[in-house]
Design a protein around this motif. Structure first.
Motif, PDB file in Angstrom:
ATOM      1  N   ARG A  40      44.260  51.276  44.275  1.00 34.26           N
ATOM      2  CA  ARG A  40      44.680  50.833  42.939  1.00 34.26           C
ATOM      3  C   ARG A  40      46.194  50.611  42.834  1.00 34.26           C
ATOM      4  N   TRP A  62      46.743  47.900  40.354  1.00 31.13           N
ATOM      5  CA  TRP A  62      45.639  47.846  39.399  1.00 31.13           C
ATOM      6  C   TRP A  62      46.134  47.455  37.996  1.00 31.13           C
ATOM      7  N   TRP A  96      40.365  48.475  45.495  1.00 28.22           N
ATOM      8  CA  TRP A  96      40.842  48.228  44.138  1.00 28.22           C
ATOM      9  C   TRP A  96      42.342  47.941  44.064  1.00 28.22           C
ATOM     10  N   ASN A 134      42.530  44.944  41.665  1.00 27.00           N
ATOM     11  CA  ASN A 134      41.572  44.797  40.566  1.00 27.00           C
ATOM     12  C   ASN A 134      42.276  44.792  39.215  1.00 27.00           C
ATOM     13  N   TYR A 189      33.853  45.251  45.566  1.00 33.57           N
ATOM     14  CA  TYR A 189      34.711  44.696  44.507  1.00 33.57           C
ATOM     15  C   TYR A 189      35.256  43.302  44.852  1.00 33.57           C
TER      16      TYR A 189
END
Length: 370
Positions: free
Chosen positions: A66, A69, A89, A92, A148
């Motif tokens: 992340r 993120w 991620w 993301n 993802y």
């Protein structure tokens, strides 16, 4: 504003950007990272919503979980040749990101038209969320669609999966709200958890005979899905796999299925029939109601049935978790003397049920049963 990180602090080199270092710095617009830095930590730039530009130096080898993120203003990012690890991620929620470019000298990763792959292009790792194309054909070299990979790519209405793909990772197409239909090739053996979750425009999907398992919440909140055929190769259906598919009216369980996870059909407000192939050795159905094979457990009464009363068969000894959950049309349910157990959430959300008699055979009522 802009930040320039020093290469040294009190004579010591700056070698990493720590976990959460700039998380929620929502006024940060750009940052310059020195060549001394080798790693970018977990959620290092999470929710830096004003960050439009970042240059990753070719000293960096690792980008953490992340790391970027919900950097919702970031439009492009370049991965230098030094990077050997990008965690899940990492990009993301970057809703304006259109390009993930990889230095051609990188030995682990590559890119094509701004899409992130492994070096050999056998795994598609991340399609940027900000791309506005409505269709995309995955290259024929790809055998694996990563976790993802297309998560949140709401502009896409059509994705072509080549015949060479054998693996689709969890949440691969989660939140692809524009996707209307998809064909899974017969090279794929499993549909991972959350794979098509919140694909709210998906009306149909073709699952091939090669698939043996459907993961947890795989089709959860596919609110436009009107029909789905489960092939007789499928052995397991995961937890909440079809929950809140509130356009689904019927579903057939083939003879191959030996495991259905809890809450598999919860929230399917129009579902009136759960039919089981007569050759199935684990499950059965009567008038569209799901039971175990010997009909000692009532597993699921479909929420979409409009009958106001229902008499549970005398063979039933247990009423399963969420068995009647959300069945708002029922005003009366008759429980036979054979029943000894009422499981968690069995009658939760039965908002029209006015009264019920629990027979003296019942020895256990789980939490939240009513």
């Amino acid at each position: 504003g802009d930040i320039v990180l020093p290469s040294k602090i009190e004579g010591k080199p700056v070698t990493s950007i720590g976990d959460y270092a700039f998380s929620y710095c929502d006024s940060l617009t750009s940052i310059t990272i020195p060549n001394s830095v080798t790693s970018i930590g977990y959620e290092a730039f999470k929710n830096c919503s004003s960050l439009t530009s970042i240059t990753i130096p070719d000293s960096v080898t690792s980008i953490g979980w992340r790391a970027f993120w919900y950097c919702s203003s970031l439009t492009s990012i370049t991965i230098p040749n030094s990077v050997t690890n990008i965690d899940d991620w990492a990009f993301n929620g970057c809703e304006k990101l259109t390009q993930i470019n990889v230095d051609t000298a990188n030995t682990v990763y590559s890119s094509e038209n701004g899409v992130l792959f492994n070096k050999e292009k056998t795994e598609l790792i991340r399609y940027p969320e900000g791309k506005t194309y409505t269709s995309y054909a995955i290259p024929d070299s790809v055998t694996s669609i990563g976790k993802y990979a297309f998560c949140g790519c709401s502009s896409l209405t059509s994705i072509t999966i080549p015949n060479g793909v054998t693996s689709i990772g969890g949440s691969a197409f989660s939140g692809c709200e524009g996707l209307t239909s998809i064909t899974i090739p017969n090279s794929v053996t499993s549909i991972g958890g959350y794979t098509f979750e919140v694909c709210s425009s998906l009306t149909s999907i073709t699952i091939p005979n090669s698939v043996t398992s459907i993961g947890d919440e795989a089709f959860r909140y596919c609110s436009s899905l009107t029909s789905i055929t489960i092939p007789n190769s499928v052995a397991s259906i995961g937890y909440a796999a079809f929950s809140y598919c509130d356009s689904l009216t019927s579903i057939t369980i083939p003879d191959s299925v030996t495991s259905i996870g809890g809450s598999a059909f919860n929230g399917c407000s129009k579902l009136i029939q759960i039919n089981v192939d007569k050759a199935n050795t684990v499950y059965s159905s009567v008038n569209g109601v799901l039971f175990n094979q010997d009909k000692t457990e009532l597993i699921r009464y479909p929420e979409g049935k409009t009958y106001t009363s229902y008499a549970i068969p005398n063979s039933v000894t247990s009423i399963g978790d969420d068995a009647f959950s959300g069945c708002s049309s029922l005003t009366s349910i008759t429980i036979p003397n054979s029943v000894t157990r009422i499981d968690e959430g069995a009658f939760s959300g039965c908002s029209s049920l006015t009264s019920i008699t629990i027979p003296n055979s019942v020895t256990r009522i789980d939490e939240g049963a009513f």
